[in-house]
Structure formats: C-alpha cells, structure tokens
Design a protein around this motif. Structure first.
Motif, PDB file in Angstrom:
ATOM      1  N   LEU B  46       0.831  -1.202   0.000  1.00 26.95           N
ATOM      2  CA  LEU B  46       0.000   0.000   0.000  1.00 26.95           C
ATOM      3  C   LEU B  46       0.870   1.257   0.000  1.00 26.95           C
ATOM      4  N   LEU B  47       1.931   1.226   0.792  1.00 31.70           N
ATOM      5  CA  LEU B  47       2.831   2.383   0.863  1.00 31.70           C
ATOM      6  C   LEU B  47       3.499   2.630  -0.490  1.00 31.70           C
ATOM      7  N   ARG B  48       3.892   1.537  -1.156  1.00 35.47           N
ATOM      8  CA  ARG B  48       4.545   1.680  -2.461  1.00 35.47           C
ATOM      9  C   ARG B  48       3.565   2.178  -3.528  1.00 35.47           C
ATOM     10  N   LEU B  49       2.275   1.871  -3.338  1.00 30.18           N
ATOM     11  CA  LEU B  49       1.259   2.392  -4.260  1.00 30.18           C
ATOM     12  C   LEU B  49       1.122   3.906  -4.079  1.00 30.18           C
ATOM     13  N   ILE B  50       1.213   4.352  -2.827  1.00 32.35           N
ATOM     14  CA  ILE B  50       1.116   5.796  -2.571  1.00 32.35           C
ATOM     15  C   ILE B  50       2.369   6.503  -3.084  1.00 32.35           C
ATOM     16  N   ALA B  51       3.538   5.850  -2.891  1.00 30.76           N
ATOM     17  CA  ALA B  51       4.806   6.451  -3.330  1.00 30.76           C
ATOM     18  C   ALA B  51       4.916   6.509  -4.845  1.00 30.76           C
ATOM     19  N   GLY B  52       4.211   5.592  -5.546  1.00 35.51           N
ATOM     20  CA  GLY B  52       4.247   5.605  -7.003  1.00 35.51           C
ATOM     21  C   GLY B  52       5.177   4.573  -7.614  1.00 35.51           C
ATOM     22  N   PHE B  53       5.706   3.647  -6.804  1.00 36.52           N
ATOM     23  CA  PHE B  53       6.532   2.584  -7.379  1.00 36.52           C
ATOM     24  C   PHE B  53       5.669   1.610  -8.166  1.00 36.52           C
ATOM     25  N   ASN B  54       4.380   1.530  -7.794  1.00 34.47           N
ATOM     26  CA  ASN B  54       3.418   0.736  -8.563  1.00 34.47           C
ATOM     27  C   ASN B  54       2.123   1.532  -8.671  1.00 34.47           C
ATOM     28  N   ASP B  55       1.337   1.211  -9.684  1.00 34.42           N
ATOM     29  CA  ASP B  55      -0.027   1.724  -9.761  1.00 34.42           C
ATOM     30  C   ASP B  55      -0.964   0.589  -9.379  1.00 34.42           C
ATOM     31  N   PRO B  56      -2.079   0.896  -8.690  1.00 31.20           N
ATOM     32  CA  PRO B  56      -2.971  -0.175  -8.278  1.00 31.20           C
ATOM     33  C   PRO B  56      -3.635  -0.862  -9.476  1.00 31.20           C
ATOM     34  N   THR B  57      -3.943  -2.145  -9.320  1.00 31.63           N
ATOM     35  CA  THR B  57      -4.650  -2.885 -10.366  1.00 31.63           C
ATOM     36  C   THR B  57      -6.032  -2.266 -10.570  1.00 31.63           C
ATOM     37  N   GLY B  59      -8.871   0.825  -8.774  1.00 31.90           N
ATOM     38  CA  GLY B  59      -9.045   1.925  -7.831  1.00 31.90           C
ATOM     39  C   GLY B  59      -8.079   3.068  -8.091  1.00 31.90           C
ATOM     40  N   GLN B  60      -8.156   4.058  -7.213  1.00 37.06           N
ATOM     41  CA  GLN B  60      -7.403   5.288  -7.424  1.00 37.06           C
ATOM     42  C   GLN B  60      -6.637   5.677  -6.169  1.00 37.06           C
ATOM     43  N   VAL B  61      -5.455   6.273  -6.384  1.00 35.40           N
ATOM     44  CA  VAL B  61      -4.722   6.924  -5.300  1.00 35.40           C
ATOM     45  C   VAL B  61      -4.737   8.411  -5.620  1.00 35.40           C
ATOM     46  N   LEU B  62      -5.302   9.217  -4.708  1.00 33.30           N
ATOM     47  CA  LEU B  62      -5.333  10.662  -4.927  1.00 33.30           C
ATOM     48  C   LEU B  62      -4.483  11.359  -3.869  1.00 33.30           C
ATOM     49  N   ILE B  63      -3.658  12.283  -4.310  1.00 36.25           N
ATOM     50  CA  ILE B  63      -2.880  13.089  -3.359  1.00 36.25           C
ATOM     51  C   ILE B  63      -3.225  14.544  -3.623  1.00 36.25           C
ATOM     52  N   GLY B  64      -3.671  15.239  -2.584  1.00 35.60           N
ATOM     53  CA  GLY B  64      -4.131  16.615  -2.760  1.00 35.60           C
ATOM     54  C   GLY B  64      -5.295  16.682  -3.736  1.00 35.60           C
ATOM     55  N   GLY B  65      -6.103  15.621  -3.769  1.00 33.57           N
ATOM     56  CA  GLY B  65      -7.278  15.587  -4.636  1.00 33.57           C
ATOM     57  C   GLY B  65      -6.973  15.243  -6.073  1.00 33.57           C
ATOM     58  N   LYS B  66      -5.691  14.990  -6.398  1.00 35.54           N
ATOM     59  CA  LYS B  66      -5.316  14.714  -7.786  1.00 35.54           C
ATOM     60  C   LYS B  66      -5.038  13.226  -7.988  1.00 35.54           C
ATOM     61  N   PRO B  77       4.273  14.297  -4.930  1.00 33.92           N
ATOM     62  CA  PRO B  77       4.730  15.138  -3.812  1.00 33.92           C
ATOM     63  C   PRO B  77       4.967  14.325  -2.542  1.00 33.92           C
ATOM     64  N   THR B  78       5.540  13.146  -2.719  1.00 36.49           N
ATOM     65  CA  THR B  78       5.800  12.280  -1.570  1.00 36.49           C
ATOM     66  C   THR B  78       7.296  12.045  -1.452  1.00 36.49           C
ATOM     67  N   PRO B 153       8.286  17.558   0.872  1.00 35.08           N
ATOM     68  CA  PRO B 153       7.165  16.734   0.415  1.00 35.08           C
ATOM     69  C   PRO B 153       5.871  17.136   1.116  1.00 35.08           C
ATOM     70  N   GLN B 154       4.759  16.866   0.475  1.00 29.71           N
ATOM     71  CA  GLN B 154       3.457  17.036   1.111  1.00 29.71           C
ATOM     72  C   GLN B 154       3.182  15.851   2.029  1.00 29.71           C
ATOM     73  N   VAL B 155       3.679  14.697   1.615  1.00 24.91           N
ATOM     74  CA  VAL B 155       3.412  13.463   2.349  1.00 24.91           C
ATOM     75  C   VAL B 155       4.733  12.723   2.550  1.00 24.91           C
ATOM     76  N   LEU B 156       5.011  12.352   3.785  1.00 24.31           N
ATOM     77  CA  LEU B 156       6.209  11.580   4.072  1.00 24.31           C
ATOM     78  C   LEU B 156       5.795  10.136   4.359  1.00 24.31           C
ATOM     79  N   LEU B 157       6.415   9.206   3.640  1.00 22.88           N
ATOM     80  CA  LEU B 157       6.067   7.797   3.791  1.00 22.88           C
ATOM     81  C   LEU B 157       7.187   7.092   4.534  1.00 22.88           C
ATOM     82  N   LEU B 158       6.853   6.404   5.616  1.00 21.85           N
ATOM     83  CA  LEU B 158       7.887   5.767   6.430  1.00 21.85           C
ATOM     84  C   LEU B 158       7.627   4.269   6.531  1.00 21.85           C
ATOM     85  N   ASP B 159       8.581   3.476   6.017  1.00 18.28           N
ATOM     86  CA  ASP B 159       8.414   2.026   5.977  1.00 18.28           C
ATOM     87  C   ASP B 159       9.200   1.382   7.121  1.00 18.28           C
ATOM     88  N   GLU B 160       8.583   1.207   8.251  1.00 13.63           N
ATOM     89  CA  GLU B 160       9.211   0.615   9.435  1.00 13.63           C
ATOM     90  C   GLU B 160      10.619   1.135   9.668  1.00 13.63           C
TER      91      GLU B 160
END
Lengths: 294, 363
Positions: B46-57, B59-66, B77-78, B153-160
């Motif tokens: 899920l984190l990698r989907l938000i970061a953009g390393f993958n796109d979801p099969t 559904g949608q990931v929106l950041i700042g409504g985009k 902006p992550t 960044p607008q969003v900071l993603l932290l993986d353990e």
C-alpha cells in the motif's frame, strides 16, 4: 600464512608455497627478466656473443623512436585499444546493469548463458565468423543493400573498423562480468530512493550506480585494454595491411626478422604501456589494488 | 496545511495473489497516520502504491485531490524513508540530504545552506562533511528523515524505519518523529508491525490483515473498541472466550460459553444463537478467592497455572473450565494477593470492560 599453516599443516602448506613460488619465479619472473636482459643487448651472431660487441645498449629502444612507421603503429595501438575499451564499456554497461538489477534471477541466469555460449567456441573461429559477416560480399553488406540503406557494399575490413568490432565482441565478457558483480551488490532501495527524490534515470546512474560500480568498471577497462593492446589474432584476421597492430610488429621481429633482442624491447615497451594504463585508470577512478582484487 | 491522501477502492494483484483488497480511506493533510499489521498483510504494498513505485490494479490513489495514476515516484509530492534507510554511502552526509535539491537544479551554495538548516532540525549541526559510515544508527535515521524532508514533500512515507534500532533508541526516536511531524506539519504515513509505535505516535491507526483494512480509528478506540476479532487479538494482549449469544440487551449481551453465561458489551450486529467471542484484556481482570459470591459482573472460576513477578506487574495464567487459558496482569499498586500455582480462584471483570464480537475467522 599462519591461517594456511593451521589449516593444512606443514606438509601441504610447504607444497602450496613451493608450487606457487616455482610458478612465480621460474615461469613468470625469470623469463621476464631474461627478456629485459635480451632487450638491452644488440642482435649478434652466435660467435660474437660474450665478445667485445656484447654490451648493454639502448639501441633496441631507440629503434621505435627512429622508425616513423613503427611509432605510428604503436600510437595507433594505444588509441585504438582505448577506443575498443570505451566502446566495450558503452556496450557492456547497459547489459551488466540489466543483468544485475533489471531481471529476475532466472532471467539473469538465462541471459548469462546466452552470453557465455559463444565463448565455448574458439576465439579464432569467432573472429573468422566476423570476417565472413563483414566481408565485401558478406551477409551484412547484402542485407544493407537489399534494404536499400546503402547503394553499394562497404569495405568494412579495409580500415581499423573491422578490428575494433571484432575486439569489442571478443572482450564483452571481460567487461560485463566485473561490472555485473559490482552492480549486483548495489542495494535496490538506493535506486528507488534516488527515484523517489526525483532523480531522472541518467542522474541515478551518474550519481548512484556508476560511483558504486567504479571498481568493477575499472577492472573491466583494465582487462579489456590489456587484451586489446596485446591481441594478435583479431588484427591478424580482421585487419588489413593498413591497420597493423603493434603485436604484429613484435611477432615479425621474433619470427620473421629473427631479431629477438629487438622483439624483446618492443614487447617490454608494450608491457610498460599496459602497466602505465593500469595505474592511470586506478588514479582516475581513485581506487587501490585492494579494490581491484575484490 | 499539507495535502492529504485518498485511497478509492484500491486493489493490488500480483498474478493471482491480491496483496491489497479494496482499501477505501481518507488520510487528512497534516495527519500522522499509521498502518499496523503483521508482515505480509499488504501494508508495504500500500505504501509503495502511494509512493508511485506501482499503480494499483484497480481503484485510485489521490494526493491533494489529484489522481496519481501514471505518475512515477519522482513526479509525486511524496518522499519515502526506507526500512534500511537506503542512504547513499558514497556521498557525504550533506550531499545525501541535498540530493533531492541537486536533482531539482538548486545551486551548490544554496544546497549546502539548506542541508545545514536541516542538520539543525535533526540536531546534527555541523556534521555535514562526515561520511555516512561514521554515523551511529540513530544519526543515520535522522539523516534519512532530513533527506526526505529536503524536497519539501506534502506526504512523508515511512516504511518501518525504526525496526533496525535498539529498544531505547526506538522509543526516543518515536518522540522525535512525532516532534518533527508537529513542527513541519507534513502528512506522515507510517508503516509498522509494532503496535506500541502505532499507538503512541499516531493520530489515527489503520489495522490491516490479509490485504484488507480491518479498522481505522484513533489509538484509544482501536484498543478499547476493536471492530473485529482480528483487531482485538492483534492490538495488545487479549483473552478470548468462545460461545454463542444467549441474550441481547441493548448495547450489552450475554455469551453462553463452556464456563457459563458471560456478560459484555455488544461489539457487532449479533442475533441470539450466533457464534461469538468475548474479549477481555489481561489488565482488566481481577482475582477473587473462589469462595466469594459472584456479583453482578463477570465471574470466571479458574485455577492458577503459573505466576511471573515483574516488579510493577504480576502476570498470572489461569485455566478456566473447558480448558480455556487466560492471562491476568495485576498492577502492584495496593499489594499483591498471595497466589501460588494450583490455587482455586475466581477471575472477575466489569461487563463494560469486555467486548463481544462475531466469531468468524480472523480474516
């Protein structure tokens, strides 16, 4: 050394040291020294050896400085080997990167096998295959003419082009393997981190992958340059009279001119050139001998 | 205020395997949000989907409504902090921090200045010229945070990111992360399998299991009002007693179990006769002599199996009728009862401290 002794005991350790010593002293060092000694003596008939004319001289080395054709061939060998090295690097870096980071383990093994298979065939035969491919009436010319890309066949084998193509092909593995090993050890997260921070593919390679792979690149370049500068078969087969290689001159001094002293001097100059290249590359890449041995 | 993240029916399949299934979630701008779950639950995917390393099969990931579909990690902006930090070992500390700025074409003098300001923020002033290998684990951690914050960044993603640190440092870094988040106002999305981390740092926690979001709530609600048996069992310690619903009285119910009728809050839509489980936390259980009369609350006759004294707490295990083993944590506040293995006791609890949930499989 102590580790070796503790592991194998006195008998086997002694044997290992004796064999290694024999190899280094009798098969490497002494023949080289003999060659150096040869290179500083004039070429004399049997009866004159040990006589008043048998003195140390620089005359064999002076030959290269005085002979404009030999000098030109020597310089050509340097830049052409450098060109071969650079071309091989450009061809091999993407292959090595793809093998190391872009594929699954199975795909990498398959690709590696495909790279290796041609090397099961003798180098002379592989070089001959290029000779056929690049021939004036060969398949490459035929295809290009048939496709309408060129109007009449090109003489690929008349200049240095054929030699360089042949060498790049012959030395691919020597460049791919060390670079592959270096890139393989790069943590994939670093590439992703750089991407995540906004870096373009070019910048990721320039700032992250290449600095990490530098020792591997240096080793690949050193091996390729030395093989190219010391190659005899490829220029002999794919070259023309106009594209002679320095090794061919050395060969003719030994086996056609019958002047071993002169040949030794030329061979020693080639050796010095290669050693100079190694240290030059090491300094340029800012790596030590220990990095290369890895 | 920084941007939020919306997940709309996000599903991610790898071949036949669905790592993330229909996740629907709004993470608000400036929020500290944690995904909590066991390894393999899909949280890293899920984190990698938000970061953009993958796109979801799907559904949608929106950041700042985009909508972010088709935009790679370098266009979003992550910024991500990797589990192993992934610092660049061949660059100096300040070059690591300034890498994102270098990419954006910021001049060297300006990069140096901003790196120095960030070193100030992470309490490592003047250490920019060190090599990464000269830093301690905690310092590397902070450099990784600074490197990610440098690109604003607008969003900071932290993986353990704290998993490699020792316990003491980990607890210290929790506070520090929270502090940095408050000061910068950046949306933090944090992945962990450590419930302590998730509960202490987060504004809200999303508990995940087998690719599904089980419950999203603030830490206290997650602990006190688990929505599913999985959440009740995964977050914190819990005792589970199985049975069927005997009676429903508004918000409360009685579970007919092997031990007898057990009273608790009703945590789901359950009809009489439905299979259910009652959960009661070890620290909410009390111990009474077996001879005591059962009162209005929960009353479980049991035999002490073992005791472990831990200073502030006494841990007891007790076996109830039907072989159910329960754990009890007694606080060492007003003296401890003298209980030895073999003693017959009654475990008591207040019905409002127990919750009855549907007993379907944890997934």
């Amino acid at each position: 050394m102590t580790a070796l002794y503790r592991r194998y005991g006195p008998g086997l350790t002694g044997l290992i040291l004796a064999l290694t010593g024999f190899w280094i002293i009798f098969l490497v060092t002494l023949p080289q020294l003999d060659m150096v000694d040869y290179s500083f003596r004039p070429n004399l008939s049997m009866s004159e050896r040990g006589g008043p004319n048998d003195v140390y001289t620089l005359q064999n080395y002076a030959t290269l400085a005085d002979n404009a054709i030999h000098r030109a061939i020597f310089l050509k060998t340097i830049w052409a080997s450098a060109l071969v090295t650079l071309t091989t690097l450009i061809v091999c870096y993407p292959i090595a990167y793809h093998l190391a980071q872009g594929t699954t383990r199975r795909q990498a093994a398959l690709l590696m096998l495909l790279l290796l298979i041609p090397f099961w065939i003798n180098e002379i035969l592989r070089t001959f295959a290029w000779w056929i491919l690049l021939a004036y009436a060969g398949p490459l010319n035929n295809m290009l003419v048939a496709l309408g890309l060129i109007e009449r066949p090109i003489r690929f084998l008349s200049g240095d082009g054929g030699v360089i193509v042949g060498m790049v092909y012959a030395y691919i593995l020597f460049m791919v393997m060390p670079i592959y090993n270096a890139i393989e050890s790069l943590d994939r997260n670093q590439i992703e981190a750089a991407r995540d921070l906004g870096a373009s593919p070019w910048r990721i390679h320039w700032r992250v992958v290449i600095p990490h792979a530098k020792p591997g690149i240096a080793v690949g370049c050193i091996m390729t340059f030395m093989l190219a500068a010391g190659s005899y078969a490829v220029p002999a087969l794919l070259g023309s009279p106009g594209s002679r290689w320095f090794t061919q001159i050395i060969y003719s001094w030994f086996f056609e001119g019958g002047n071993w002293n002169q040949g030794s001097a030329y061979a020693f100059i080639l050796l010095l050139l290669c050693i100079g290249f190694i240290f030059g590359v090491m300094r340029l890449a800012r790596i030590g001998l220990a990095d290369i041995a890895k | 205020m920084s941007q939020g993240v919306e997940l709309r029916g996000v599903t991610m399949r790898f071949g036949d395997f669905a790592a993330v299934k229909g996740v629907e979630l709004d993470i608000e701008g400036g929020e500290f949000f944690s995904f909590l779950g066991p390894s393999g639950c899909g949280k890293t995917t899920l984190l990698r989907l938000i970061a953009g390393f993958n796109d979801p099969t799907e559904g949608q990931v929106l950041i700042g409504g985009k909508d972010m579909r088709g935009i790679g990690p370098n266009g979003r902006p992550t910024a991500m902090i990797f589990q192993n930090l992934a610092l660049f070992p061949l660059m100096k500390v300040w070059e690591n921090i300034a890498f994102g700025l270098e990419v954006r074409g910021v001049s060297k003098a300006e990069r140096r200045k901003r790196a120095e300001a960030l070193l100030e923020l992470i309490a490592l002033p003047g250490q920019g010229d060190k090599q990464v290998s000269e830093l301690s684990g905690g310092q590397k951690q902070r450099v990784a945070i600074a490197r990610a914050l440098a690109v604003e960044p607008q969003v900071l993603l932290l993986d353990e990111p704290l998993s490699a640190l020792d316990l003491k440092l980990r607890q210290h870094m929790r506070q520090e992360l929270r502090e940095i988040q408050r000061r910068t106002g950046v949306t933090f999305i944090y992945i962990t399998h450590d419930q302590g981390e998730a509960l202490t740092m987060s504004d809200r926690v999303g508990v995940m299991s087998a690719g599904r979001l089980q419950q999203v709530a603030d830490p206290q609600t997650i602990y006190e009002q688990p929505a599913t048996p999985f959440v009740a069992g995964f977050v914190g310690e819990n005792n589970r007693l199985l049975g069927r619903i005997g009676r429903v009285e508004g918000g409360a119910a009685v579970l007919d179990s092997a031990i007898g009728p057990l009273r608790g809050r009703l945590g789901g839509d359950l009809a009489v006769g439905a299979p259910a489980a009652l959960f009661v936390r070890p620290e909410r259980l009390g111990v009474q002599p077996a001879s005591g009369t059962p009162g209005q609350g929960g009353h479980i006759p049991a035999t002490i199996v073992s005791r472990a004294y831990e200073g502030a707490f006494l841990h007891l295990t007790a076996e109830a009728a039907g072989g159910t083993v329960l754990t009890v944590h007694l606080a060492n506040s007003a003296g401890l009862p003298d209980l030895q293995p073999g003693a017959a006791v009654a475990l008591i609890y207040r019905p409002e401290d127990a919750i009855i949930l549907p007993a379907e499989a944890a997934a």
